[in-house]
Design an enzyme around this catalytic site. Structure first.
Site, PDB file in Angstrom:
ATOM      1  N   TYR A  55     -45.825  40.824   7.137  1.00 55.81           N
ATOM      2  CA  TYR A  55     -45.861  39.658   6.247  1.00 55.81           C
ATOM      3  C   TYR A  55     -44.824  39.854   5.150  1.00 55.81           C
ATOM      4  CZ  TYR A  55     -47.117  36.272   2.772  1.00 55.81           C
ATOM      5  OH  TYR A  55     -47.039  35.244   1.871  1.00 55.81           O
ATOM      6  N   GLU A 114     -41.444  32.221   2.661  1.00 63.44           N
ATOM      7  CA  GLU A 114     -42.471  33.032   3.336  1.00 63.44           C
ATOM      8  C   GLU A 114     -42.073  33.225   4.799  1.00 63.44           C
ATOM      9  OE1 GLU A 114     -46.418  31.486   4.600  1.00 63.44           O
ATOM     10  OE2 GLU A 114     -47.216  32.930   3.163  1.00 63.44           O
TER      11      GLU A 114
END
Ligand code: GDP
Ligand code: MN
Length: 399
Positions: A109, A197
């Protein structure tokens, strides 16, 4: 403003971030054609909607034949995709992105956000990729790596190496990780983004670091500096009420309640929503019409608020500092003569020339409910729809 995954990937690729080869399609036929052009024997077809969580909701299909692509696309096109981020109404699928499949070894992530408390760009990363960041922070908070960027010097390579080390990236791939982090940071800064992101950022079987997903959000107030980003806006993905407001230069956020709000000033608009809640009601929207509050703006605001069929009462709350209440009152009267408003209207004015303002409202002959404090206005607004007084207090002006 949000953009699509394929658009974010194109931007990031321009800053040296490695992304899979891919092509956009507007129909199932085009998608199979694109896959053939891409070559290979594994493709991933991804619904382009402004929301994450597509994988679990059927918006990401891994395909090995053209027939699978065709069938997968037929299931997606024209449908609304409902994920945990879209709300129950979902978001329409009008484009899909076809990518060459990537052999995944590890999922990471990676996020860049504006951290308001440190007033810095913050990097958030975790070796637990594939999960949403909310899940990671609930279940594996110790896995989260954070770093803040000192704006005067920018992101430093040593910080990138530290992050790579903490994520357990192999030494031979550290330099690729540095390039990826620096690319994301530059894309963030140079476009006034508020978020980048990549979830997942993957390590592939052939030792590459590839952004498998990408999401970028931009600061609306800086869009005038980035016309090429502003052009990427896709209204099919926005709340239609909010698109209309943005087109009219009003700052509007649609909510679930039934008391429409027209307020000058963002802080006052927040306080108005809180007060409506305290009085037992639910606001239908946040709306800041700005300091000017000219009759034209007030009329636009009424049109916008009334376009929401849930609205059962409208609360106008104006504090006149630089402005003047008599002028605002004229605006409200003029707006109500132009716009058909068939629900109770409660007006609270305060500040400069308030007496003259009240007089104009009283003399207008319009059944406006006047209030002198915000609490009183909120209580009257809540009372107006709760007691269904609309037949007594209707403002019906048909022109
Ligand atoms: P999201 O669910 O909206 O966040 O969509 P993602 O783009 O993150 O895709 C969801 C999941 O699909 C990823 O976490 C991967 O597990 C899988 N996926 C996406 N692209 C590929 C690919 O090229 N190869 C493989 N094997 N899986 C993929
Ligand atoms: Mn994702």
């Amino acid at each position: 403003m949000d953009i699509h995954e394929y658009q974010a990937k194109e931007i990031l690729a321009g800053f040296g971030v490695d992304v899979p080869a891919g092509a956009l399609a507007y129909s199932p036929e085009q998608a199979t054609y694109r896959a053939r052009e891409l070559g290979g024997d594994l493709w991933v077809v991804k619904a382009q909607v402004h929301a994450g969580g597509r994988g679990k909701a059927g918006g990401v299909k891994v395909c090995t034949t053209e027939a699978e692509i065709q069938n997968g696309c037929e299931e997606m096109f024209g449908r609304k995709l409902v994920t945990h981020q879209t709300g129950p109404e979902g978001k329409g699928i009008y484009r899909v992105y076809v990518e060459a499949g990537v052999p995944i070894e590890r999922e990471i992530y990676l996020g860049f956000v504006l951290d308001r408390s440190s007033q810095r760009v913050m990097i958030v990363a975790s070796a637990e990729g594939g999960m949403e960041i909310e899940e990671i922070s609930a279940e594996k908070p110790e896995s989260i790596v954070r770093a803040t960027v000192e704006p005067a010097v920018g992101l430093q390579d040593f910080q990138c190496r530290q992050i790579a080390f903490k994520l357990g990236i192999e030494p031979a791939m550290t330099q690729q990780m540095v390039r990826t982090l620096q690319g994301c940071y530059r894309a963030f800064r140079e476009h006034d983004a508020t978020m980048v992101e990549i979830n997942p950022l993957v390590v592939t079987g052939d030792s590459r670091i590839v952004a498998l997903d990408a999401k970028m959000t931009f600061d609306d107030n800086a869009l005038f500096r980035h016309p090429q980003i502003a052009e990427l806006r896709d209204k099919s993905q926005e709340d239609p009420r909010e698109s209309r407001a943005a087109d009219r230069g009003l700052s509007y956020v649609g909510l679930e309640g039934n008391i429409g709000c027209i307020v000058n000033g963002a802080g006052l608009a927040m306080a108005t929503m809180d007060t409506i809640k305290m009085a037992g009601g639910e606001p239908a929207n946040f709306l800041d019409i700005g300091g000017g509050a000219t009759p034209e703006r007030v009329a636009k605001a009424f049109r916008l608020v009334m376009s929401d069929s849930n609205v059962q009462a409208v609360l106008v709350n104006i504090f006149a500092g630089i402005n003047r209440c008599d002028w605002v009152a004229k605006g409200v009267v003029q707006a109500l003569e132009e716009v058909q408003v068939d629900v109770p209207v409660i007006v609270r004015l305060a500040g400069t020339n308030v007496e003259e303002g009240q007089k104009i409202l009283a003399q207008s002959g319009l059944p406006i409910i006047r209030a002198s404090t915000l609490m009183e206005a909120a209580e009257r607004a809540v009372g107006a729809w709760q007691n269904d007084l609309s037949h007594e207090t209707n403002v019906r002006v048909v022109k």
